[in-house]
Motif scaffolding. Structure first.
Motif, PDB file in Angstrom:
ATOM      1  N   LYS A   1       2.135   1.852  -3.442  1.00 26.55           N
ATOM      2  CA  LYS A   1       1.089   2.446  -4.291  1.00 26.55           C
ATOM      3  C   LYS A   1       0.987   3.951  -4.051  1.00 26.55           C
ATOM      4  CE  LYS A   1      -1.846  -1.635  -4.605  1.00 26.55           C
ATOM      5  NZ  LYS A   1      -3.123  -2.239  -4.214  1.00 26.55           N
TER       6      LYS A   1
ATOM      7  N   ASP B   1       3.836   5.476  -5.914  1.00 28.64           N
ATOM      8  CA  ASP B   1       3.613   5.421  -7.360  1.00 28.64           C
ATOM      9  C   ASP B   1       2.669   6.535  -7.806  1.00 28.64           C
ATOM     10  OD1 ASP B   1       5.292   3.243  -7.591  1.00 28.64           O
ATOM     11  OD2 ASP B   1       3.665   1.763  -7.628  1.00 28.64           O
ATOM     12  N   LYS B   2       1.723   6.881  -6.931  1.00 26.81           N
ATOM     13  CA  LYS B   2       0.779   7.960  -7.225  1.00 26.81           C
ATOM     14  C   LYS B   2       1.500   9.301  -7.386  1.00 26.81           C
ATOM     15  CE  LYS B   2      -2.350   9.202  -4.267  1.00 26.81           C
ATOM     16  NZ  LYS B   2      -3.375   9.264  -3.244  1.00 26.81           N
TER      17      LYS B   2
ATOM     18  N   GLU C   1       0.835  -1.202   0.000  1.00 24.65           N
ATOM     19  CA  GLU C   1       0.000   0.000   0.000  1.00 24.65           C
ATOM     20  C   GLU C   1       0.873   1.257   0.000  1.00 24.65           C
ATOM     21  OE1 GLU C   1      -3.457   1.877  -0.539  1.00 24.65           O
ATOM     22  OE2 GLU C   1      -3.240  -0.298  -0.428  1.00 24.65           O
TER      23      GLU C   1
END
Length: 147
Positions: free
Chosen positions: A70, A73-74, A67
């Protein structure tokens, strides 16, 4: 002495709406100043201390790390979407968020920390305390808290 006000910006992110806003601010500041960004997502692992390291605990820790990845990565996607030419390094770390943020800010000699005013809500925030408040009080550099 250089004219560049900010060379390194630490951007802690937890995937919350306020983190989204702080990401936008950090990217704009980096674009304007030529600073590099260290995007950081901290896996809160203090509640695992003292528990046996069994498969379930390991799976939960891996899910939390995924998580966090992620969330980072955003930040990269937001940079690409905006078309900014900014150097961003992505880091996942473990520990108490405020402590890790302050430690990395010191290690990396950052000039600015840009973060949301809170990511946690309700009981979590009451128990853990305000990460932003602890960072503001403990940081040796400028801190921009986005509300």
């Amino acid at each position: 002495m250089t004219d560049q006000l900010y060379k390194k910006i630490l951007l802690p992110t937890d995937g919350s709406k306020l983190s989204d806003k702080s990401e936008e601010h950090a990217l704009l500041i980096a674009k304007a100043t030529g600073a590099e960004i260290i995007a950081l997502s901290v896996v809160e692992n203090t509640f695992f201390r003292g528990l046996p390291a069994d498969d379930t605990i390991m799976q939960v820790q891996q899910l939390l790390k995924n998580e966090s990845r992620k969330n980072l990565d955003k930040v990269e996607e937001l940079k690409e979407k905006a078309g900014y030419d900014i150097n961003i390094s992505l880091r996942v770390a473990e520990g108490h968020p405020a402590d890790v943020i302050l430690e990395i800010a010191k290690e990396e000699d950052v000039d600015l920390i840009v973060m949301g005013s809170s990511g946690k809500t309700g009981l979590d925030r009451f128990i853990i305390g305000s990460v932003a408040e602890k960072v503001v009080k403990g940081a040796k550099c400028a801190v921009l808290v986005v509300h």
